[in-house]
Design an enzyme around this catalytic site. Sequence first.
Site, PDB file in Angstrom:
ATOM      1  CB  ILE A  68      -1.295   0.058   1.562  1.00 54.77           C
ATOM      2  CG1 ILE A  68      -0.593  -0.185   2.940  1.00 54.77           C
ATOM      3  CG2 ILE A  68      -2.169  -1.390   1.431  1.00 54.77           C
ATOM      4  CD1 ILE A  68      -0.867  -0.004   3.525  1.00 54.77           C
TER       5      ILE A  68
ATOM      6  CB  CYS B 239      -1.434  -9.868  -0.195  1.00 55.84           C
ATOM      7  SG  CYS B 239      -2.989  -9.434   0.787  1.00 55.84           S
TER       8      CYS B 239
END
EC number: 3.1.3.95
Lengths: 566, 571
Positions: free
Chosen positions: A274, A336
């Site tokens: 992110i 993930c």
Amino acid sequence: MEHIRTTKVEQVKLLDRFSTSNKSLTGTLYLTATHLLFIDAHQKETWILHHHIASVEKLALTTSGCPLVIQCKNFRTVHFIVPRERDCHDIYNSLLQLSKQAKYEDLYAFSYNPKQNDAERLRGWELIDLAEEYKRMGVPNSNWQLSDANREYKICETYPRELYVPRIASKPIIVGSSKFRSKGRFPVLSYYHQSKEAAICRCSQPLSGFSARCLEDEHLLQAISKANPANRYMYVMDTRPRLNAMANRAAGKGYENEDNYSNIRFQFVGIENIHVMRSSLQKLLEVNGTKGLSVNDFYSGLESSGWLRHIKAVMDAAIFLAKAIAAESASVLVHCSDGWDRTSQVCSLGSLLLDPYYRTIRGFMVLIEKDWISFGHKFSERCGHLDGDPKEVSPVFTQFLECVWHLTEQFPQAFEFNEAFLLQIHEHIHSCQFGNFIGNCQKEREELKLKEKTYSLWPFLLDDQKKYLNPLYSSQSQKSAVLEPNTVSFNFKFWRNMYHQFDRTLHPRQSVFNIIMNMNEQNKQLEKDIKDLESITAVSGDRPGGQAESTLTTLGQSDATRPTSC
Amino acid sequence: MTWGDQALFIQRTPCCAEVPAWWVQLHAFSVQGLFGKNSEQLTNSSSGLELEGSVRGRRVESPTDNTEELWLLHSNIDAIDKRFVGPLGTIIIKCKDFRIIQLDIPGMEECLNIASSIEALSTLDSITLMYPFFYRPMFEVIEDGWHSFLPEQEFELYSSTISEWRLSYVNKEFSVCPSYPPAVIVPKAIDDDALRKVATFRHGGRFPVLSYYHKKNGMVIMRSGQPLTGTNGRRCKEDEKLINATLRAGKRGYIIDTRPLNIAQQARAKGGGFEQEAHYPQWRRIHKSIDRYHILQESLIKLVESCNDQTQNMDRWLSKLEASNWLTHIKEILTTACLAAQCLDREGASILIHGTEGTDSTLQVTSLAQIILEPRSRTIRGFEALIEREWLQAGHPFQQRCAQSAYCNSKQKWESPVFLLFLDCVWQILRQFPCSFEFNENFLIMLFEHAYASQFGTFLGNNESERCKLKLQQKTMSLWSWVNRPSELSKFTNPLFEANNLVIWPSVAPQSLQLWEGIFLRWNRSSKYLDEAYEEMVNIIEYNKELQAKVNLLRRQLAELETEDGVQESP
């Protein structure tokens, strides 16, 4: 309202962001509890929701006044010049306060009132029913069942209450596996492909460190594999770059060791985290905000931002997933780190490639509810709804929408919805006008009593459906159900209509799309007119001396053969 | 195109180079793109390759025996490569329209024979041996394109409004300016003798002539070659008089020099130069920087190379796209055209445009300014007239510029994709104003193809003088004779067209410009879904027309019935 010191400033100038001639509009700026409003001399109104404001900046004083630059999360950038510095300062301070709320209860959704009664509001929330969706996919069935393990959010707080797991996975196995997975996010069903009997499952990374293993987790994976009668192996996709996954091992996390799991095929797909995505978008916006940008700076900026590279990586991962299911009938487990960002991207895009239903307006809503909202994509943190940690903000969902847009570009007839639909959804993940995207997981949403206190976005979008229909949509082309996009680099283009959606000067002056959309609407009206006219002419023709004719061609003939003496 | 594992045999021995041959004809088991897309397996047929001596139409046939044919004009071949792996030979044909075709040929000797024949046939020295001189149309000529756009007719269109201008035949014998047509439009106040003098003062004899007359305010665009001021600041009174004749009292005009100031200054050393303020006090000179010749050619080579590489990652693709500078050239040309249009329309000033010769960047700017300003040039006929006037008759050296394309390795100075850049700019405007053009993208692609390789004579030669000597009108067919037949026109017509009488200002921001995929990615990706979507769009439009007609008819009938009622009720 205590934050608002000045509610109205006159003689404010709004500069055109890209105009080279320094054109500006003069008008009045208003500050309300929820919006900033600018009304120019032609009475044109520009409304900016406080929640949409990403940053406010006061620039150095100029001769004409004090410049105030506001950047919004929907990529609108406005540049005001306020004549008096004092006013500018007041507005600046108010906006800083208003755009960053500390409590959920202060968000717009809790005061937004579209004048509906409670029953209507509740019906709105019931519009999308995930239990129905799993039924549509064909679960529960002989291999998959609904688990009540998380009914009280006891195993995993960020998962929904209702989870589908392999029938042969017992509760102890589930509990055991959840303890071996980050945040307790054990492998569960995300999508079931009925004809291939293959499943997309999702989870978070295993707490494997360098050598730890967990028999229950191994059993659960085996159960997933066995729930697919056609196939002897399953894929495990770690959507992170290999290096990141390896680094996680030092923190006691990591990835599956192929030796410990029977018949898995392990694969990294290399989508960045992110933080990389956040700064990538940041760079992209910086480049594109430049006035008088040269072609070379644009492309080198596009390249160095890495944005399209990341989009391509997400798309490639989704294609890998869809191929495993469609071509090999293999089940796939996707994860993930925590399994709520990249995993949501890949699972939802993969399902979209596989199942034409998700390419309809309602199906797309269902897809977002399922893979993003219910599985705990942290919308409030990622979109910065509250004044929180800026490092948690990331355009993960925006990337998902962009991938869908790229698909609509390659397959113009495969989607029931159009670009405006994607833009509108993007608008509302940040607007906090509706309850859907508030909070970070279902448990939190229940605690906030969103269904009682706020409205759902989806019925409003459905009411406006006309605006979001793709006039070229053909359910015929859906028969080639699986989309196989081409991801050669040159197929990825900069999404101008997203990142410059408010910079009209950069857009084509005529839109083919709007024309065709209107024409499609007009065609429906014309069909109706023809029916009406035909029935009237039939009636008028049906009188003594005349002949009852209802179709156009015969009417034409009878016209020509009618005696002139009439 | 590859042939997979199938053997390819030659159906006819390649004819030798004495007999002119213009087509490579390919039969194949499977026809597929070089990159393996759109593959379509065909069965039960022999495959073969012919170098065709007889004259035949250019088309892809699908005869009953399931063979597919691909006809390739020899002049479309830009370069060929040979490769041998054991006994298997491979010929890679690279076309001027950027397509790449791969032929696998068993047998080294045969492969070499074919390669050398193709090489010889695709590099004919003499223009008169080229295909247009042997091509016989298989269609009925409705209107002879050679007479479709005569300068006299074009002038006629203006003549009612432009009393200050006249048609001059000073160049009737091509003696004043070899690259101008016999008839040019000049200010009435200037006689032919003066024109002859001005011609000696302008590069290539290209004295200022009318390019465009803006009806709205009577202002004009003129174009010329650079003034031959040299280092000692030579001047020419007639030249000054000529261009001043276009100015209204007290008004200033603009000279747009398409070269940057330093290049224009350097040109003085070679006898060229630019208009000095002192001698042209009523004119404001603006320098722009549109690149020329080999810079553009290199840009094209880099761009096409990058578009053909499907394996590169995103970073490499974007950086190569950037490094090609193609879109920078597009932006620069469009910006200059917008500037010219702005001077004319917004400032109400006349303009003179030139670079060095006045045959390349000058024409890009004058023609694009007209696209922006003049609704007629956005129609099919009007655009054809524009190409006739501003490119063919204005002396853009097509023969030189389009001799080679993106795969050439000869470093000739005069090859340059000037015309392609112009078409690309038109495409960019078309994309931004998709309803304001009567023609569609296919029309532009067709023009690109024919400028580089064609069965028609239109784009042969470098100027009118050469075309006259080649007797193209007598010996070849005009492209317009073919295009302007209803059956062809329907392919090039934009279904969304609605005449728009306004000036259309395009955005030249990098975010608004795009790679022209229809040209550069044409052979590298499948356009199946896009084509289907386009068809669907056309269907919606057609259906709309049908419904409207039906509604109108019904309304009329209803009205008739009502009047009848009236007649019956009140006798």
